[in-house]
Enzyme design. Structure first.
Site, PDB file in Angstrom:
ATOM      1  N   CYS A   5       0.840  -1.206   0.000  1.00 57.99           N
ATOM      2  CA  CYS A   5       0.000   0.000   0.000  1.00 57.99           C
ATOM      3  C   CYS A   5       0.876   1.257   0.000  1.00 57.99           C
ATOM      4  CB  CYS A   5      -0.922   0.002   1.217  1.00 57.99           C
ATOM      5  SG  CYS A   5      -1.837   1.557   1.419  1.00 57.99           S
ATOM      6  N   CYS A  31       0.435   3.371   3.475  1.00 58.26           N
ATOM      7  CA  CYS A  31       0.779   2.862   4.799  1.00 58.26           C
ATOM      8  C   CYS A  31       2.127   3.429   5.263  1.00 58.26           C
ATOM      9  CB  CYS A  31       0.842   1.330   4.785  1.00 58.26           C
ATOM     10  SG  CYS A  31      -0.765   0.516   4.909  1.00 58.26           S
ATOM     11  N   HIS A  88      -4.429   0.744   8.061  1.00 56.07           N
ATOM     12  CA  HIS A  88      -4.950   0.495   6.720  1.00 56.07           C
ATOM     13  C   HIS A  88      -6.429   0.092   6.739  1.00 56.07           C
ATOM     14  CE1 HIS A  88      -4.437  -0.711   2.453  1.00 56.07           C
ATOM     15  NE2 HIS A  88      -5.236  -1.719   2.739  1.00 56.07           N
ATOM     16  N   ASN A 116     -13.291  10.598  -1.129  1.00 56.90           N
ATOM     17  CA  ASN A 116     -14.058   9.601  -1.868  1.00 56.90           C
ATOM     18  C   ASN A 116     -13.851   8.267  -1.163  1.00 56.90           C
ATOM     19  OD1 ASN A 116     -14.840  11.416  -3.930  1.00 56.90           O
ATOM     20  ND2 ASN A 116     -12.881  11.136  -4.953  1.00 56.90           N
ATOM     21  N   HIS A 164      -6.906   2.275   1.870  1.00 58.21           N
ATOM     22  CA  HIS A 164      -6.376   2.945   3.063  1.00 58.21           C
ATOM     23  C   HIS A 164      -7.153   4.254   3.280  1.00 58.21           C
ATOM     24  CE1 HIS A 164      -2.819   3.514   5.855  1.00 58.21           C
ATOM     25  NE2 HIS A 164      -3.472   4.658   5.961  1.00 58.21           N
ATOM     26  N   GLN A 207      -8.467  14.030   0.127  1.00 55.69           N
ATOM     27  CA  GLN A 207      -7.643  14.826  -0.776  1.00 55.69           C
ATOM     28  C   GLN A 207      -7.914  16.313  -0.584  1.00 55.69           C
ATOM     29  OE1 GLN A 207      -7.247  13.401  -4.932  1.00 55.69           O
ATOM     30  NE2 GLN A 207      -8.707  11.787  -4.361  1.00 55.69           N
TER      31      GLN A 207
END
Length: 345
Positions: free
Chosen positions: A48, A51, A110, A148, A159, A163
């Site tokens: 990820c 993470c 996560h 989102n 995760h 934004q």
């Protein structure tokens, strides 16, 4: 007994109308469903890019962060360079759109969405929103803070993260909301959303939850099935004006709301959420009230989504579930996350 009748409701923030058709609620459903993924995720995934301690696509490594982590989006939609798109015909109109895009990791874990974080764990998220807004608003007129959540909403990373897109131009939604709020203030010398909130608090029919500083309600003009609006009880224009108590209470109502969302259909409830702050270049912000929109797509179950197609695309938004019933459903579900209830059973 009178049958529920179709009618239209006006969104006072944008001037748009929504068609409400409550009599259609009982129609049989044979439409599309979405896959529901309730698989348990680990706290840390080595692959990820969000993470702690992991490497991102651009080669940068995330720090071993313990609360939130913010970095410049490796694939931001806004660039810093200007593009001149000169065209001789007036029907081909363009405008410069430079800016900055950032990613906010809500937690190092996560597998923990906002609904699964404690209020104490959400407080740093709120403080990060405020800090980033304070910093970016010194340079940009429009600072959009949003999340989102879920694959249905196009989220590419499970995760928990949000934004920020910041730019000089007014986005279309901000331009519409600014115009409507300013027109109302000029006509009544009062902030539209403050007057609206006082009426909603008096009616209580569409209020989902509240505390000393914030209210969550299903707006009278909601177009998404379980759409909600988050409003401050004491009107403030942007996040720079949030005091410590307001930040703490905001974390509390976000926890209450997102838990209720998950509990509606016993799933990780997808949505798009975004904050609307007053544009920073306004000389007078008296007409503007800070607020957040939650737009969730689920309609009938964890796998049935509301699609904006046909009439919605070609005419105007339409809904079957009334805002009043949606608010009641959200109010009536438990404020304890369903996974915690199972764990403690």
């Amino acid at each position: 007994m009178q049958k529920p009748a179709s009618h239209r409701r006006k969104n006072q923030l944008t001037g748009e109308w929504v068609l409400v058709s409550p009599h259609r609620n009982n129609r049989p459903w044979h439409g599309a469903t979405e896959a529901s993924d309730e698989s348990e995720l680990p706290e840390h995934v080595d692959s990820c890019p969000l993470c702690p301690r992991n490497e991102r696509v651009n080669g940068a490594s995330n720090p071993d962060y313990a609360q939130t982590h913010v970095f410049t989006n490796d694939f931001g939609a806004l660039t810093e360079n200007e593009v001149n798109d000169d065209h001789s015909h007036p029907l081909f109109e363009s405008q410069e759109a430079t800016g900055m895009a950032k990613v906010i990791c809500f937690s190092p874990k996560h597998n923990k969405t906002l609904a699964q974080l404690t209020v104490n764990e959400i407080v740093p998220v709120v403080k990060t929103w405020k800090h980033e807004y304070e910093t970016l608003s010194k340079e940009f007129n429009c600072v959009h803070i949003f999340e989102n959540k879920g694959e249905i909403m196009g989220c590419s990373q499970p995760h928990p993260h949000g934004q920020i897109w910041a730019h000089q131009h007014y986005s279309s939604e901000i331009e519409r909301e600014n115009t409507k709020q300013l027109d109302y203030f000029n006509a009544h010398n009062k902030a539209l959303l403050n007057v609206y909130l006082q009426q909603e608090l008096q009616d209580q029919e569409r209020v989902v939850c509240q505390n000393d500083n914030w209210v969550v309600l299903v707006p009278y003009w909601a177009k998404w099935p379980f759409e909600t609006l988050v409003l401050p009880i004491s009107p403030i224009a942007d996040m720079t004006q949030m005091n410590e108590a307001q930040q703490r209470d905001l974390a509390d109502v976000i926890s209450q709301l997102t838990i209720r969302y998950d509990n509606i259909f016993k799933c990780s409830f997808p949505y798009s959420m975004g904050w609307h702050n007053a544009p920073t270049d306004l000389r007078d912000k008296s007409h503007w009230v800070l607020h957040a929109h939650f737009y969730p797509p689920l309609l009938r179950s964890a796998t049935v989504k509301k699609h904006m197609v046909g009439y919605e695309m070609m005419a105007e938004s339409q809904r079957d579930l009334t805002p009043e019933l949606a608010a009641k459903m959200l109010r009536d579900v438990s404020s304890v996350h369903y996974k915690e209830e199972v764990k403690n059973a």
